[in-house]
Design an enzyme around this catalytic site. Sequence first.
Site, PDB file in Angstrom:
ATOM      1  N   CYS A 248     -37.683 -85.851 -72.378  1.00 51.92           N
ATOM      2  CA  CYS A 248     -37.946 -84.685 -71.528  1.00 51.92           C
ATOM      3  C   CYS A 248     -38.334 -83.444 -72.339  1.00 51.92           C
ATOM      4  O   CYS A 248     -38.958 -82.531 -71.812  1.00 51.92           O
ATOM      5  CB  CYS A 248     -36.741 -84.386 -70.648  1.00 51.92           C
TER       6      CYS A 248
ATOM      7  N   HIS B  82     -38.005 -76.994 -68.098  1.00 51.27           N
ATOM      8  CA  HIS B  82     -38.067 -78.408 -67.732  1.00 51.27           C
ATOM      9  C   HIS B  82     -37.445 -78.542 -66.342  1.00 51.27           C
ATOM     10  O   HIS B  82     -36.349 -78.043 -66.090  1.00 51.27           O
ATOM     11  CB  HIS B  82     -37.294 -79.238 -68.755  1.00 51.27           C
TER      12      HIS B  82
ATOM     13  N   ASN C  30     -37.783 -84.918 -61.516  1.00 45.61           N
ATOM     14  CA  ASN C  30     -37.846 -84.818 -62.969  1.00 45.61           C
ATOM     15  C   ASN C  30     -38.977 -85.716 -63.468  1.00 45.61           C
ATOM     16  O   ASN C  30     -38.876 -86.937 -63.419  1.00 45.61           O
ATOM     17  CB  ASN C  30     -36.496 -85.254 -63.560  1.00 45.61           C
TER      18      ASN C  30
END
Length: 324
Positions: free
Chosen positions: A114, A251, A281
């Site tokens: 990520c 993020h 996500n």
Amino acid sequence: MNIRSVVRGVGHYLPSRVVENKEFEATLDTSDEWIRSRTGIERRHFAAEGETTSQLAIKAAEQALENAGMSVDQIDAIVVATSTPDYTFPSVATMVQAGLNMRQGFAYDIQAVCAGFVYALANANGLIVSGQAKCVLVIGAETFSRIMDWTDRGTCVLFGDGAGALILEAATGTGTTDDRGVLSTDLHSDGRYRELLYVDGGVSTNGQAGHLRMQGNAVFKHAVTKLAETAHTALEKVGLSGSDVDWLVPHQANLRIITATAERMQLPLERVVLTVQDHGNTSAASIPLALSIGAERGQIKEGDLLVTEAIGGGLAWGSVVLRW
């Protein structure tokens, strides 16, 4: 003379299939309300059968080139952040290079889960500042739906697929924080925390793609502290603080993490670009998606000071301060 890596264009691509939270109710002990209240996620996009990470990346790259008013002949390098490549090798980046019919330059992948796009952005900035490239196409692209355990309600409802792209080009700056472009970067990792977030498969272990495994509460605690710390550090490197920031572009993992990080930076949610509700996500694609959509919405404007920050498996985390 001070060389800066200036953003010339952005683009993104999302698969056509939209999956609302309620779709999970038929197969999991979960609900739309449960998912929204704990994550802020309302829907996400899943790649179609046969639709690959490189294909998503190519479409995002084409949009970024169009947005910049540039041709692929002007690109010196491609850096792709991904944890879900089409193949073990070659890299997604070389497949994007071929897909764009780019005959010059070089291309490679970066894997920091990520945090991948932050790492890729810092890396691309290094290429430009060192003189190895003048114009770099930086992409985050993922098909995380391919590594989900669909019986694990704690993880499979969180992730989505997509791609975002950004073009960085060398420009002359004054050396002050008024310059457009990347102003500072801050990267970290700590391999002791591998068990908190990982995929239980790989080439040299079991020869399988594997499924994502996560200790959600532990990751949450690390994320809130580490994200705020890295953002502060990156700002301090150039003598700035949270009060100077126009937009936090984090993020997009979990609305509670984003909110807690913004609070620690003393930033209201009105100054945070949010896309997690619509995309879930998307790992390394999450920040470039948010940058592209934030610009498309008219939120992010030329001259704005941005902070991007992310944390992912490894653990790996970091941040970038840039003036749009």
